[in-house]
Scaffold this motif. Structure first.
Motif, PDB file in Angstrom:
ATOM      1  N   GLU A 106     -13.720   9.175   2.498  1.00 35.04           N
ATOM      2  CA  GLU A 106     -12.380   9.333   1.959  1.00 35.04           C
ATOM      3  C   GLU A 106     -11.607   8.043   2.186  1.00 35.04           C
ATOM      4  N   VAL A 107     -10.598   7.813   1.358  1.00 38.43           N
ATOM      5  CA  VAL A 107      -9.739   6.639   1.502  1.00 38.43           C
ATOM      6  C   VAL A 107      -8.287   7.110   1.482  1.00 38.43           C
ATOM      7  N   LEU A 108      -7.564   6.769   2.536  1.00 40.86           N
ATOM      8  CA  LEU A 108      -6.146   7.100   2.607  1.00 40.86           C
ATOM      9  C   LEU A 108      -5.351   5.913   2.074  1.00 40.86           C
ATOM     10  N   VAL A 109      -4.523   6.166   1.068  1.00 39.39           N
ATOM     11  CA  VAL A 109      -3.706   5.112   0.470  1.00 39.39           C
ATOM     12  C   VAL A 109      -2.242   5.402   0.775  1.00 39.39           C
ATOM     13  N   ARG A 110      -1.558   4.425   1.343  1.00 40.11           N
ATOM     14  CA  ARG A 110      -0.131   4.571   1.638  1.00 40.11           C
ATOM     15  C   ARG A 110       0.613   3.387   1.041  1.00 40.11           C
ATOM     16  N   ILE A 111       1.616   3.697   0.211  1.00 40.57           N
ATOM     17  CA  ILE A 111       2.424   2.667  -0.434  1.00 40.57           C
ATOM     18  C   ILE A 111       3.866   2.845   0.008  1.00 40.57           C
ATOM     19  N   GLU A 112       4.431   1.833   0.626  1.00 42.06           N
ATOM     20  CA  GLU A 112       5.837   1.867   1.050  1.00 42.06           C
ATOM     21  C   GLU A 112       6.640   0.954   0.150  1.00 42.06           C
ATOM     22  N   PHE A 113       7.685   1.505  -0.452  1.00 42.12           N
ATOM     23  CA  PHE A 113       8.501   0.742  -1.389  1.00 42.12           C
ATOM     24  C   PHE A 113       9.663   0.070  -0.669  1.00 42.12           C
ATOM     25  N   ALA A 114      10.301  -0.862  -1.342  1.00 44.86           N
ATOM     26  CA  ALA A 114      11.350  -1.667  -0.715  1.00 44.86           C
ATOM     27  C   ALA A 114      12.532  -0.828  -0.252  1.00 44.86           C
ATOM     28  N   ASP A 115      12.761   0.344  -0.865  1.00 40.93           N
ATOM     29  CA  ASP A 115      13.892   1.176  -0.472  1.00 40.93           C
ATOM     30  C   ASP A 115      13.577   2.089   0.712  1.00 40.93           C
ATOM     31  N   GLY A 116      12.358   1.965   1.294  1.00 36.93           N
ATOM     32  CA  GLY A 116      11.985   2.755   2.465  1.00 36.93           C
ATOM     33  C   GLY A 116      11.225   4.026   2.149  1.00 36.93           C
ATOM     34  N   THR A 117      11.176   4.435   0.883  1.00 35.12           N
ATOM     35  CA  THR A 117      10.390   5.609   0.513  1.00 35.12           C
ATOM     36  C   THR A 117       8.922   5.230   0.444  1.00 35.12           C
ATOM     37  N   ASN A 118       8.049   6.235   0.461  1.00 38.05           N
ATOM     38  CA  ASN A 118       6.629   5.921   0.386  1.00 38.05           C
ATOM     39  C   ASN A 118       5.876   6.997  -0.375  1.00 38.05           C
ATOM     40  N   GLN A 119       4.674   6.656  -0.757  1.00 42.04           N
ATOM     41  CA  GLN A 119       3.751   7.594  -1.395  1.00 42.04           C
ATOM     42  C   GLN A 119       2.428   7.498  -0.652  1.00 42.04           C
ATOM     43  N   THR A 120       1.912   8.629  -0.202  1.00 43.28           N
ATOM     44  CA  THR A 120       0.646   8.674   0.521  1.00 43.28           C
ATOM     45  C   THR A 120      -0.291   9.638  -0.185  1.00 43.28           C
ATOM     46  N   GLN A 121      -1.538   9.234  -0.347  1.00 45.32           N
ATOM     47  CA  GLN A 121      -2.496  10.095  -1.039  1.00 45.32           C
ATOM     48  C   GLN A 121      -3.888   9.878  -0.468  1.00 45.32           C
ATOM     49  N   LEU A 122      -4.649  10.964  -0.338  1.00 46.14           N
ATOM     50  CA  LEU A 122      -6.012  10.898   0.162  1.00 46.14           C
ATOM     51  C   LEU A 122      -6.954  10.940  -1.027  1.00 46.14           C
ATOM     52  N   LEU A 123      -7.734   9.875  -1.211  1.00 49.49           N
ATOM     53  CA  LEU A 123      -8.662   9.788  -2.339  1.00 49.49           C
ATOM     54  C   LEU A 123     -10.060  10.193  -1.887  1.00 49.49           C
ATOM     55  N   ARG A 124     -10.719  10.991  -2.713  1.00 47.19           N
ATOM     56  CA  ARG A 124     -12.048  11.505  -2.404  1.00 47.19           C
ATOM     57  C   ARG A 124     -13.025  11.086  -3.494  1.00 47.19           C
TER      58      ARG A 124
END
Length: 329
Positions: A106-124
Motif C-alpha cells: 500500500e502507498v499512503l499519499v498525503r498532500i498539504e496545501f498552502a492554506d493548511g488543509t490536506n488530503q490523505t489517501q491510501l492507495l492499493r
C-alpha cells in the motif's frame, strides 16, 4: 498435541510476517505546497534487505519533478524532490503509483496545501491512483480519517492478536464489551496525547513493549486453560486499560506519519479513533462467530489440552516479535 500446536503457530506466523506486523509502514508520499504550484516532496519506500521496492510516481503532465536528495534509513529509502506544477498546481490532476498493482503493498499519499488543509489517501493495488481534490469539507475529512483508522487497525496484526487474546480469556457478553471499551478508552487517551506532541516516546521500544504485552496476555490465557485464572481473568477491564495506554502510543506512530489537518484536528482525531474502534469491533464479532461455530461443530469431542494451543501459538509469535523488534531497534 504437538501437531496441533505446530499448525496453530504456523498459521499465525503466516499472518505475522515482518511485512504484515504493525511496525511495518506502507510506502509514504508526502507532498507539501510552499508556494502557489510549488511543492516539497518526500518519497519514502520500504526496503527488503538491500532491495528498494521499485514504486514510481506518475505526476500530472503539468508538473516537473527535480530530485534534490536521496538517502536511506533503517528499512526505507527516502527521496526528496521539488515539484513545479506551474499556475495549474496539483488540484484536479491525477497521481499514479507505478508497479503498485503488481504487489500486495500500500502507498499512503498525503498532500498539504498552502492554506493548511490536506488530503490523505491510501492507495492499493486495485486502485493505484488518486485525483487531487484540493481543500475539502469537514465531512470529507471525517470520512477520510474514519477509513484510515479502520484500515490501520485491520492491518495491525499485533493489535488484533492482543484483542484476540482478550476475547479468548473473557468470552462474550457484557464483560467483553466493558473490556474492549476500556482498551479503546485507554488507547484513545495516549493516541491523542502523543499525536498532539504532549507525550513523546521513541517508537522502537513502544513496538517491542506492545509485543511483550501479547506474551504476557498469552501466559494469562494459558493459566486460565490450566485452571489457574490470573489478573486478566479476574479484572480484564483493568488489564485492557493498562495495556491500552501502551497500544495507543503504537497507533500514534502511524497517525503522526499521516498527519492531522490543522483546521480539523479534533474531528480527525475523533474520526480516526472511531475507525479504529469499528475495525476492532468487526474483528471481535468475527472471532465470536468462529468460536460459536467451533463449539457447535466440535461439541465436547476435543481433548482439554487443545484449549491450550492458542495460548502457546500466540505466545510464540509474540515472543518472536519482541526479539525481532528489540534487535531491530
Amino acid at each position: 498435541m504437538m501437531r496441533w500446536l505446530l499448525l496453530a503457530i504456523f498459521a499465525i506466523f503466516s499472518l505475522a510476517r515482518p511485512s504484515a506486523a504493525h511496525e511495518s509502514r506502507p510506502a509514504f508520499l508526502d507532498v507539501r505546497e510552499f508556494a502557489a504550484g510549488q511543492y516539497e516532496v518526500v518519497w519514502k519506500r520500504p526496503m527488503r534487505g538491500e532491495y528498494v521496492i521499485g514504486f514510481t510516481v506518475g505526476w500530472p503532465k503539468v508538473c516537473a519533478p527535480r530530485v534534490t536528495n536521496e538517502s536511506q534509513v533503517p528499512g526505507a529509502s527516502i527521496t526528496r524532490m521539488l515539484l513545479d506544477c506551474g499556475e495549474m498546481g496539483l488540484v484536479g490532476g491525477t497521481i499514479t503509483i507505478g508497479r503498485l498493482p503488481e504487489t500486495s503493498a500500500e502507498v499512503l499519499v498525503r498532500i498539504e496545501f498552502a492554506d493548511g488543509t490536506n488530503q490523505t489517501q491510501l492507495l492499493r493495488p486495485a486502485s493505484p491512483f488518486m485525483t487531487v481534490e484540493g481543500p475539502r469539507s469537514a465531512f470529507a475529512v471525517g470520512t477520510q480519517y474514519l477509513l484510515l483508522g479502520f484500515d490501520h487497525i485491520l492491518a495491525g496484526i499485533d493489535h488484533l492478536v492482543f484483542v484476540l487474546g482478550l476475547t479468548l480469556i473473557v468470552g462474550g457478553g457484557w464483560r467483553l464489551v466493558k473490556t474492549i471499551t476500556a482498551f479503546t478508552v485507554a488507547h484513545s487517551i495516549t493516541l491523542a496525547l502523543s499525536t498532539l506532541g504532549l507525550v513523546r516516546v521513541s517508537q522502537a521500544p513502544v513496538e517491542a513493549s506492545i509485543a511483550l504485552s501479547i506474551v504476557l496476555l498469552a501466559r494469562e490465557l494459558l493459566l486460565l486453560r490450566q485452571g489457574q485464572p490470573g489478573l486478566t481473568s479476574r479484572a480484564p477491564w483493568l488489564v485492557a486499560f493498562m495495556f491500552g495506554l501502551l497500544h495507543g502510543l503504537g497507533f500514534a506512530g502511524a497517525l503522526r506519519e499521516i498527519g492531522l489537518p490543522p483546521g480539523d484536528i479534533p474531528l480527525a482525531l475523533l474520526a480516526f479513533n472511531l475507525g479504529v474502534e469499528a475495525g476492532q469491533l468487526a474483528f471481535v464479532a468475527a472471532v465470536l462467530v468462529v468460536m460459536a461455530l467451533g463449539k457447535r461443530i466440535c461439541s465436547n469431542t476435543l481433548p482439554n489440552w487443545l484449549g491450550q494451543v492458542p495460548a502457546y501459538a500466540i505466545g510464540t509469535v509474540a515472543a518472536f516479535w519482541t526479539l525481532e523488534r528489540i534487535f531491530a531497534a
